[in-house]
Design a protein around this motif. Structure first.
Motif, PDB file in Angstrom:
ATOM      1  N   LYS A   3       0.855  -1.180   0.000  1.00 32.57           N
ATOM      2  CA  LYS A   3       0.000   0.000   0.000  1.00 32.57           C
ATOM      3  C   LYS A   3       0.891   1.230   0.000  1.00 32.57           C
ATOM      4  O   LYS A   3       1.748   1.375   0.871  1.00 32.57           O
ATOM      5  CB  LYS A   3      -0.899   0.013   1.229  1.00 32.57           C
ATOM      6  CG  LYS A   3      -1.910  -1.109   1.237  1.00 32.57           C
ATOM      7  CD  LYS A   3      -2.819  -1.023   2.432  1.00 32.57           C
ATOM      8  CE  LYS A   3      -3.790  -2.192   2.396  1.00 32.57           C
ATOM      9  NZ  LYS A   3      -4.777  -2.107   3.444  1.00 32.57           N
ATOM     10  N   LEU A  17      -8.005   2.692   4.500  1.00 39.35           N
ATOM     11  CA  LEU A  17      -6.943   2.212   5.385  1.00 39.35           C
ATOM     12  C   LEU A  17      -7.549   1.741   6.698  1.00 39.35           C
ATOM     13  O   LEU A  17      -8.507   2.321   7.195  1.00 39.35           O
ATOM     14  CB  LEU A  17      -5.929   3.317   5.668  1.00 39.35           C
ATOM     15  CG  LEU A  17      -5.084   3.788   4.504  1.00 39.35           C
ATOM     16  CD1 LEU A  17      -4.127   4.883   4.975  1.00 39.35           C
ATOM     17  CD2 LEU A  17      -4.310   2.650   3.871  1.00 39.35           C
ATOM     18  N   LYS A  18      -6.973   0.699   7.246  1.00 39.45           N
ATOM     19  CA  LYS A  18      -7.424   0.142   8.517  1.00 39.45           C
ATOM     20  C   LYS A  18      -6.273   0.131   9.510  1.00 39.45           C
ATOM     21  O   LYS A  18      -5.114  -0.060   9.125  1.00 39.45           O
ATOM     22  CB  LYS A  18      -7.924  -1.305   8.333  1.00 39.45           C
ATOM     23  CG  LYS A  18      -9.088  -1.418   7.370  1.00 39.45           C
ATOM     24  CD  LYS A  18     -10.344  -0.852   7.967  1.00 39.45           C
ATOM     25  CE  LYS A  18     -11.513  -1.004   7.021  1.00 39.45           C
ATOM     26  NZ  LYS A  18     -12.339   0.162   6.963  1.00 39.45           N
ATOM     27  N   ASP A  21      -2.643  -1.571   9.101  1.00 41.04           N
ATOM     28  CA  ASP A  21      -2.085  -1.605   7.741  1.00 41.04           C
ATOM     29  C   ASP A  21      -0.685  -0.996   7.730  1.00 41.04           C
ATOM     30  O   ASP A  21      -0.434   0.017   8.377  1.00 41.04           O
ATOM     31  CB  ASP A  21      -2.946  -0.797   6.756  1.00 41.04           C
ATOM     32  CG  ASP A  21      -4.247  -1.478   6.387  1.00 41.04           C
ATOM     33  OD1 ASP A  21      -4.434  -2.665   6.730  1.00 41.04           O
ATOM     34  OD2 ASP A  21      -5.091  -0.816   5.738  1.00 41.04           O
ATOM     35  N   THR A 162       2.932   2.463   9.980  1.00 36.80           N
ATOM     36  CA  THR A 162       1.804   1.598  10.306  1.00 36.80           C
ATOM     37  C   THR A 162       0.630   2.476  10.716  1.00 36.80           C
ATOM     38  O   THR A 162       0.810   3.431  11.481  1.00 36.80           O
ATOM     39  CB  THR A 162       2.163   0.652  11.466  1.00 36.80           C
ATOM     40  OG1 THR A 162       3.305  -0.126  11.088  1.00 36.80           O
ATOM     41  CG2 THR A 162       1.011  -0.279  11.813  1.00 36.80           C
TER      42      THR A 162
END
Length: 186
Positions: A3, A17-18, A21, A162
Protein backbone atom coordinates in the motif's frame (compact mmCIF):
# COMPACT_ATOMS: atom_id res chain seq x y z
CA UNK A 1 -0.02 -6.09 -1.71
CA UNK A 2 2.11 -3.00 -1.02
CA UNK A 3 0.00 0.00 0.00
CA UNK A 4 1.46 3.32 -1.07
CA UNK A 5 0.35 6.89 -0.53
CA UNK A 6 1.57 10.03 -2.23
CA UNK A 7 1.33 13.41 -0.55
CA UNK A 8 -0.64 15.60 -0.30
CA UNK A 9 -3.26 13.21 1.06
CA UNK A 10 -7.02 13.31 0.61
CA UNK A 11 -9.93 11.75 2.47
CA UNK A 12 -10.31 9.40 -0.47
CA UNK A 13 -6.68 8.25 -0.11
CA UNK A 14 -7.25 7.36 3.53
CA UNK A 15 -10.82 6.05 3.65
CA UNK A 16 -9.95 2.39 3.06
CA UNK A 17 -6.94 2.21 5.39
CA UNK A 18 -7.42 0.14 8.52
CA UNK A 19 -5.59 0.22 11.82
CA UNK A 20 -2.68 -2.20 11.46
CA UNK A 21 -2.09 -1.60 7.74
CA UNK A 22 1.53 -1.04 6.72
CA UNK A 23 1.80 1.84 4.27
CA UNK A 24 4.66 3.46 2.35
CA UNK A 25 4.48 7.24 1.97
CA UNK A 26 6.18 9.16 -0.83
CA UNK A 27 6.21 12.90 -1.44
CA UNK A 28 6.65 15.91 0.82
CA UNK A 29 6.36 15.52 4.58
CA UNK A 30 6.93 18.29 7.12
CA UNK A 31 8.71 17.93 10.44
CA UNK A 32 7.44 19.63 13.57
CA UNK A 33 7.51 18.98 17.29
CA UNK A 34 5.78 20.72 20.19
CA UNK A 35 7.60 24.09 20.08
CA UNK A 36 6.87 24.44 16.35
CA UNK A 37 3.28 23.25 16.85
CA UNK A 38 2.71 25.97 19.42
CA UNK A 39 3.86 28.58 16.91
CA UNK A 40 1.75 27.09 14.11
CA UNK A 41 -1.41 27.18 16.22
CA UNK A 42 -0.67 30.77 17.25
CA UNK A 43 -0.48 31.71 13.54
CA UNK A 44 -3.84 30.02 12.95
CA UNK A 45 -5.39 31.83 15.91
CA UNK A 46 -4.10 35.14 14.49
CA UNK A 47 -5.53 34.31 11.05
CA UNK A 48 -2.07 34.21 9.48
CA UNK A 49 -0.69 31.78 6.92
CA UNK A 50 1.36 28.79 7.98
CA UNK A 51 4.88 28.33 6.57
CA UNK A 52 3.48 25.42 4.50
CA UNK A 53 0.11 24.59 2.99
CA UNK A 54 -1.65 22.39 5.57
CA UNK A 55 -4.23 21.09 3.04
CA UNK A 56 -3.55 17.35 2.77
CA UNK A 57 -0.20 17.71 4.54
CA UNK A 58 1.59 15.11 6.64
CA UNK A 59 3.60 16.13 9.71
CA UNK A 60 6.31 13.86 11.07
CA UNK A 61 7.02 14.36 14.77
CA UNK A 62 10.80 14.27 14.69
CA UNK A 63 13.83 16.29 15.76
CA UNK A 64 16.46 14.81 13.43
CA UNK A 65 20.14 14.55 14.22
CA UNK A 66 22.49 16.78 12.21
CA UNK A 67 23.24 15.53 8.71
CA UNK A 68 26.63 14.05 7.90
CA UNK A 69 28.53 15.46 4.94
CA UNK A 70 26.68 14.67 1.71
CA UNK A 71 23.48 13.44 3.41
CA UNK A 72 20.19 15.35 3.53
CA UNK A 73 19.49 14.56 7.19
CA UNK A 74 20.79 12.67 10.20
CA UNK A 75 19.02 9.90 12.06
CA UNK A 76 15.33 10.70 12.11
CA UNK A 77 13.32 8.59 14.53
CA UNK A 78 9.81 9.49 15.72
CA UNK A 79 9.09 11.34 18.93
CA UNK A 80 6.19 10.77 21.31
CA UNK A 81 3.01 12.08 19.72
CA UNK A 82 0.89 12.95 22.76
CA UNK A 83 3.10 16.02 23.27
CA UNK A 84 1.40 17.50 20.18
CA UNK A 85 -2.16 16.57 21.21
CA UNK A 86 -3.17 20.02 22.49
CA UNK A 87 -2.21 21.54 19.10
CA UNK A 88 -3.30 18.81 16.69
CA UNK A 89 -7.06 19.55 16.56
CA UNK A 90 -6.43 23.07 15.20
CA UNK A 91 -4.06 21.71 12.54
CA UNK A 92 -6.57 19.04 11.53
CA UNK A 93 -9.20 21.79 11.23
CA UNK A 94 -6.75 23.65 8.95
CA UNK A 95 -6.47 20.67 6.58
CA UNK A 96 -3.75 18.39 8.00
CA UNK A 97 -4.48 14.81 6.90
CA UNK A 98 -1.64 12.73 8.31
CA UNK A 99 0.61 12.61 11.33
CA UNK A 100 3.57 10.31 11.94
CA UNK A 101 4.97 9.67 15.40
CA UNK A 102 4.93 7.06 18.12
CA UNK A 103 2.60 6.33 21.00
CA UNK A 104 -1.10 6.82 21.59
CA UNK A 105 -3.25 9.89 20.97
CA UNK A 106 -5.88 11.59 23.13
CA UNK A 107 -9.58 10.97 22.63
CA UNK A 108 -9.98 14.54 21.34
CA UNK A 109 -7.34 13.94 18.65
CA UNK A 110 -8.87 10.58 17.71
CA UNK A 111 -12.30 12.22 17.38
CA UNK A 112 -10.83 14.95 15.13
CA UNK A 113 -9.10 12.30 13.01
CA UNK A 114 -12.49 10.70 12.35
CA UNK A 115 -14.19 14.08 11.79
CA UNK A 116 -11.66 15.02 9.11
CA UNK A 117 -11.09 11.57 7.60
CA UNK A 118 -7.42 11.81 8.55
CA UNK A 119 -4.98 9.14 9.77
CA UNK A 120 -2.34 8.80 12.47
CA UNK A 121 0.62 6.64 11.51
CA UNK A 122 3.45 5.27 13.64
CA UNK A 123 7.04 5.01 12.55
CA UNK A 124 9.25 2.46 14.21
CA UNK A 125 11.11 3.88 17.19
CA UNK A 126 14.73 2.74 17.34
CA UNK A 127 15.00 2.58 13.55
CA UNK A 128 16.10 6.19 13.04
CA UNK A 129 19.16 5.33 10.96
CA UNK A 130 17.05 3.14 8.66
CA UNK A 131 14.25 5.69 8.36
CA UNK A 132 16.68 8.36 7.21
CA UNK A 133 17.42 6.27 4.12
CA UNK A 134 13.89 7.03 2.85
CA UNK A 135 14.46 10.79 3.23
CA UNK A 136 15.87 12.10 -0.03
CA UNK A 137 15.88 15.86 0.66
CA UNK A 138 15.38 18.04 3.72
CA UNK A 139 15.37 21.81 4.02
CA UNK A 140 14.49 24.07 6.93
CA UNK A 141 11.50 26.21 5.96
CA UNK A 142 10.62 27.82 9.31
CA UNK A 143 11.78 28.41 12.88
CA UNK A 144 15.50 27.79 12.37
CA UNK A 145 15.98 29.11 15.91
CA UNK A 146 14.46 25.86 17.19
CA UNK A 147 17.47 23.87 15.96
CA UNK A 148 16.56 20.21 15.54
CA UNK A 149 12.91 21.16 16.08
CA UNK A 150 12.79 23.62 13.17
CA UNK A 151 10.17 22.86 10.54
CA UNK A 152 11.67 20.99 7.62
CA UNK A 153 10.21 20.13 4.25
CA UNK A 154 11.40 16.64 3.40
CA UNK A 155 10.96 14.59 0.28
CA UNK A 156 10.54 10.92 1.17
CA UNK A 157 10.31 7.76 -0.90
CA UNK A 158 8.61 4.68 0.51
CA UNK A 159 8.70 5.92 4.10
CA UNK A 160 7.35 2.91 6.07
CA UNK A 161 4.56 3.53 8.58
CA UNK A 162 1.80 1.60 10.31
CA UNK A 163 -1.75 2.91 10.60
CA UNK A 164 -2.55 3.37 14.29
CA UNK A 165 -5.72 5.51 14.19
CA UNK A 166 -7.69 5.19 10.98
CA UNK A 167 -10.38 7.50 9.63
CA UNK A 168 -13.14 5.18 10.92
CA UNK A 169 -12.05 5.49 14.56
CA UNK A 170 -10.16 2.22 14.93
CA UNK A 171 -7.12 2.23 17.22
CA UNK A 172 -4.43 -0.40 16.72
CA UNK A 173 -3.17 0.01 20.28
CA UNK A 174 -6.64 -0.71 21.70
CA UNK A 175 -7.22 -3.61 19.28
CA UNK A 176 -3.88 -5.16 20.18
CA UNK A 177 -4.56 -4.88 23.89
CA UNK A 178 -8.01 -6.45 23.47
CA UNK A 179 -6.62 -9.33 21.41
CA UNK A 180 -3.86 -9.94 23.94
CA UNK A 181 -6.28 -9.98 26.86
CA UNK A 182 -8.58 -12.40 25.02
CA UNK A 183 -5.62 -14.67 24.32
CA UNK A 184 -4.22 -14.39 27.88
CA UNK A 185 -7.57 -15.17 29.49
CA UNK A 186 -8.23 -18.39 27.56
Amino acid sequence: MKKTLNTPLTRDDLKDLKAGDVVYISGYVYTARDAAHERLVKLLEEGKELPFDPEGAVIYYVGPAPAKEGEPIGSAGPTTSYRMDSYTPALLDAGLMGMIGKGKRSEEVKDKIVEHGATYFAAIGGAAALIKKTIKTAEIIAYEDLGAEAIRKMYVEDFPVTVINDSQGNDLYMQGRKEYLEWANK
